[in-house]
Motif scaffolding. Structure first.
Motif, short mmCIF file in Angstrom:
data_model
loop_
_atom_site.label_atom_id
_atom_site.label_comp_id
_atom_site.label_asym_id
_atom_site.label_seq_id
_atom_site.Cartn_x
_atom_site.Cartn_y
_atom_site.Cartn_z
N THR A 110 0.84 -1.21 0.00
CA THR A 110 0.00 0.00 0.00
C THR A 110 0.87 1.25 0.00
O THR A 110 0.65 2.18 -0.79
CB THR A 110 -0.95 0.01 1.22
N LEU A 111 1.88 1.29 0.87
CA LEU A 111 2.74 2.46 0.96
C LEU A 111 3.48 2.72 -0.35
O LEU A 111 3.70 3.88 -0.73
CB LEU A 111 3.74 2.31 2.11
N ALA A 112 3.86 1.66 -1.05
CA ALA A 112 4.57 1.81 -2.32
C ALA A 112 3.71 2.51 -3.38
O ALA A 112 4.23 3.16 -4.29
CB ALA A 112 5.03 0.45 -2.83
N LEU A 113 2.39 2.42 -3.24
CA LEU A 113 1.48 3.05 -4.20
C LEU A 113 1.38 4.56 -4.01
O LEU A 113 1.00 5.29 -4.92
CB LEU A 113 0.07 2.47 -4.06
N LEU A 114 1.70 5.03 -2.80
CA LEU A 114 1.42 6.41 -2.43
C LEU A 114 2.53 7.36 -2.85
O LEU A 114 3.21 7.96 -2.03
CB LEU A 114 1.17 6.48 -0.92
N GLN A 115 2.67 7.51 -4.15
CA GLN A 115 3.70 8.37 -4.70
C GLN A 115 3.12 9.22 -5.82
O GLN A 115 2.15 8.84 -6.47
CB GLN A 115 4.85 7.53 -5.25
N GLY A 116 3.72 10.37 -6.01
CA GLY A 116 3.32 11.23 -7.11
C GLY A 116 1.94 11.81 -6.94
O GLY A 116 1.54 12.21 -5.85
N ASP A 117 1.18 11.80 -8.03
CA ASP A 117 -0.12 12.48 -8.04
C ASP A 117 -1.30 11.57 -7.72
O ASP A 117 -2.45 11.92 -7.98
CB ASP A 117 -0.34 13.13 -9.41
N VAL A 118 -1.06 10.42 -7.12
CA VAL A 118 -2.16 9.48 -6.83
C VAL A 118 -3.13 10.00 -5.78
O VAL A 118 -4.27 9.54 -5.71
CB VAL A 118 -1.66 8.09 -6.40
N TRP A 119 -2.72 10.96 -4.98
CA TRP A 119 -3.52 11.41 -3.85
C TRP A 119 -4.88 11.96 -4.24
O TRP A 119 -5.83 11.90 -3.48
CB TRP A 119 -2.74 12.44 -3.03
#
Length: 162
Positions: A110-119
């Motif tokens: 999950t943490l690996a997904l939280l990068q860039g403009d995904v927010w």
């Protein structure tokens, strides 16, 4: 659960910190404490940990889906039935250790997904409507803090009664 408008860096820190605090706390608990609860009819420590695993599995899956798909549907789930069906109350220390390892692996994914403009990416929850990755992860972080506090309270109460 009321959102606190956490920034992405605060959310990531919370998700990392809660996992570390949970693992440390659970290493301190004797196996007998896994069956304690805050009150009759409430979840035991083992069931709370199982529920946290389920939540990571479900909410982490939702986050992954929103990160990779365009406005996906995010179905609901019944946490009570997950805990009952998976039988966490009967887990022994070895099974709980395996569950924690799986929980840690899900968390890292999950943490690996939280990068860039995904927010700002959004999915559509069938009960809550549109939810961004930022909202999904903040709910997950606050939810975990709540349950970690429950485990700490159960353990403190048990120590005082000794």
């Amino acid at each position: 659960m009321e959102l606190q408008n956490l920034r992405p860096d605060q959310i990531i820190l919370s998700l990392q910190d809660t996992m570390t605090r949970l693992e440390k706390l659970l290493r301190q608990l004797p196996e007998s404490a896994w069956q304690l609860s805050i009150a009759p009819g409430k979840w035991t420590v083992a069931e709370i940990v199982g529920h946290l695993y389920d939540t990571e599995e479900v909410w982490g899956g939702r986050i992954e889906k929103v990160c990779h798909e365009e406005k996906p549907d995010l179905p609901g789930y019944d946490p009570e039935s997950y805990v009952r069906q998976r039988g966490y109350k009967q887990y022994n220390l070895s099974e709980m250790t395996e569950l924690l390892q799986a929980y840690r692996q899900h968390r890292e994914k999950t943490l690996a997904l939280l990068q860039g403009d995904v927010w700002r990416r959004v999915g559509v929850h069938l009960e809550e409507g549109e939810m961004s990755v930022q909202v999904l992860t903040e709910i997950l972080a606050l939810h975990e803090q709540h349950h970690l506090q429950q485990i700490e309270q159960i353990w403190q109460t048990a120590q005082q009664q000794e």
